[in-house]
Enzyme design. Structure first.
Site, PDB file in Angstrom:
ATOM      1  N   CYS A   1       8.156   6.052  47.137  1.00 24.09           N
ATOM      2  CA  CYS A   1       7.421   7.753  47.156  1.00 24.09           C
ATOM      3  C   CYS A   1       5.710   7.085  46.215  1.00 24.09           C
ATOM      4  O   CYS A   1       4.896   7.887  46.938  1.00 24.09           O
ATOM      5  CB  CYS A   1       7.796   8.274  46.455  1.00 24.09           C
ATOM      6  SG  CYS A   1       8.613   8.246  45.095  1.00 24.09           S
TER       7      CYS A   1
ATOM      8  N   ASP B   1       3.935   6.615  43.355  1.00 27.29           N
ATOM      9  CA  ASP B   1       4.257   7.216  42.079  1.00 27.29           C
ATOM     10  C   ASP B   1       3.937   6.407  41.125  1.00 27.29           C
ATOM     11  O   ASP B   1       4.795   5.375  41.171  1.00 27.29           O
ATOM     12  CB  ASP B   1       5.172   7.773  41.629  1.00 27.29           C
ATOM     13  CG  ASP B   1       5.694   9.356  42.701  1.00 27.29           C
ATOM     14  OD1 ASP B   1       4.728   9.273  44.111  1.00 27.29           O
ATOM     15  OD2 ASP B   1       6.549  10.155  42.380  1.00 27.29           O
TER      16      ASP B   1
ATOM     17  N   CYS C   1       3.544  12.515  43.384  1.00 27.94           N
ATOM     18  CA  CYS C   1       4.337  14.486  43.714  1.00 27.94           C
ATOM     19  C   CYS C   1       4.275  15.680  43.252  1.00 27.94           C
ATOM     20  O   CYS C   1       4.734  15.146  41.532  1.00 27.94           O
ATOM     21  CB  CYS C   1       5.389  14.001  44.833  1.00 27.94           C
ATOM     22  SG  CYS C   1       7.018  13.884  43.964  1.00 27.94           S
TER      23      CYS C   1
ATOM     24  N   CYS D   1      11.777  11.393  40.417  1.00 26.69           N
ATOM     25  CA  CYS D   1      11.039  11.589  39.758  1.00 26.69           C
ATOM     26  C   CYS D   1      10.961  11.813  38.313  1.00 26.69           C
ATOM     27  O   CYS D   1      10.174  11.376  37.126  1.00 26.69           O
ATOM     28  CB  CYS D   1       9.959  13.549  39.956  1.00 26.69           C
ATOM     29  SG  CYS D   1       9.168  13.023  41.905  1.00 26.69           S
TER      30      CYS D   1
END
Lengths: 172, 131
Positions: free
Chosen positions: B37, B39, B63, B106
């Protein structure tokens, strides 16, 4: 046996592919499996042609983008380049990521399209040099461990580029 | 996707955003990233002579769940020893924030950032002891 994406388009299984051949072979399959050709065909022939069109579509999407292609080559070798459990990246690369993201956020806040475009061009240049490296690592050295590290970088860069384009669209 | 109230709270009012002096011998830095993603997470901890974390700061691009996970751990880290910090599991973070399965990664990122920061401070201490 199921064909892999490369076999489907009669391409050698490597990173450095002939993009023109990919496109023309993709179009050939799309036209050969077009529903118009199967109006009077049996149900099973219709189903088969539809499945072929779907696989060709999916395979084309994977192979045409260098980052997806590299990820797929690794997958064929049993390597998941984007495993959730693998968060280690070279620190310098992550610092660079932060810096790119900061510049992007600043330019976005200032509605500065020129800076966003400059940043996008810089990233594309970096992406191209990683692609050259990947062709070397996959096709000549067969060094999957280094190829995985470079592929992860390329996926990161693609993500920043996508976010930059999105930011430009929002401003325009 | 619906975020939990706790994620929203941390996302809208992130705690301890910023950085510490990375050259300070008492400061450990952990940087991790998730290509899937895009990140990137940077976590910095300041550890006193008793091995207790006095301060923690983070900077995360990602996110809402990634920001919330790092914001939450900076709160948790203060006052803990580095051993206690090292023992924090991503499942505790995910549970506290009620992260859905697609956002579990995450919390993995936050756990790995802590481990990287602890490893960095330990390396700095070892270098000092050998000097």
């Amino acid at each position: 046996m199921l064909q892999n994406h490369f076999q489907l388009f009669s391409l050698p299984k490597q990173f450095d592919i002939d993009v023109k051949a990919l496109e023309s072979n993709y179009r050939k399959i799309q036209s050969a499996s077009h529903p118009d050709r199967f109006v009077n065909a049996s149900a099973s022939e219709k189903l088969q042609s539809m499945q072929l069109a779907t696989s060709a579509n999916e395979a084309y999407q994977v192979l045409k983008k260098p980052a997806r292609r590299a990820q797929y080559l690794l997958e064929l070798n049993g390597v998941n380049a984007i495993a959730d459990t693998n968060t280690a990246m070279p620190v310098e690369f992550l610092m660079q990521q932060m810096e790119w993201r900061e510049r992007m956020e600043d330019a976005k806040a200032a509605r500065d399209i020129a800076t966003l475009e400059t940043l996008n061009a810089e990233l594309h240049k970096d992406a191209r040099s990683i692609q050259t490296e990947l062709a070397h690592l996959f096709d000549r050295q067969n060094d999957l461990s280094k190829a995985t590290a470079e592929t992860r970088k390329l996926i990161f860069i693609d993500k920043v580029c996508a976010d930059i384009l999105h930011a430009i669209e929002q401003i325009e | 996707m619906a975020y939990s109230d706790k994620v929203l709270d941390h996302y809208e009012n992130p705690r301890n955003v910023g950085s510490l002096d990375k050259n300070d011998p008492q400061v450990g830095t952990g940087m991790v990233g998730a290509p899937a993603c895009g990140d990137v997470m940077k976590l910095m901890i300041k550890v006193n002579d008793d091995g207790i974390i006095e301060d923690a700061k983070f900077k995360t691009y990602g996110c809402g769940s990634a920001i919330a996970s790092s914001s939450l751990v900076t709160e948790w880290l203060k006052g803990r020893t580095i051993e206690e910090a090292y023992a924090i599991k991503n499942s505790e973070i995910a549970e506290e924030l009620a992260l859905p399965p697609v956002k579990i990664h995450c919390s993995v990122l936050a756990e790995d950032a802590i481990k990287a920061a602890v490893a960095d401070i330990k390396a700095k201490q070892a270098a000092k002891d050998n000097a």
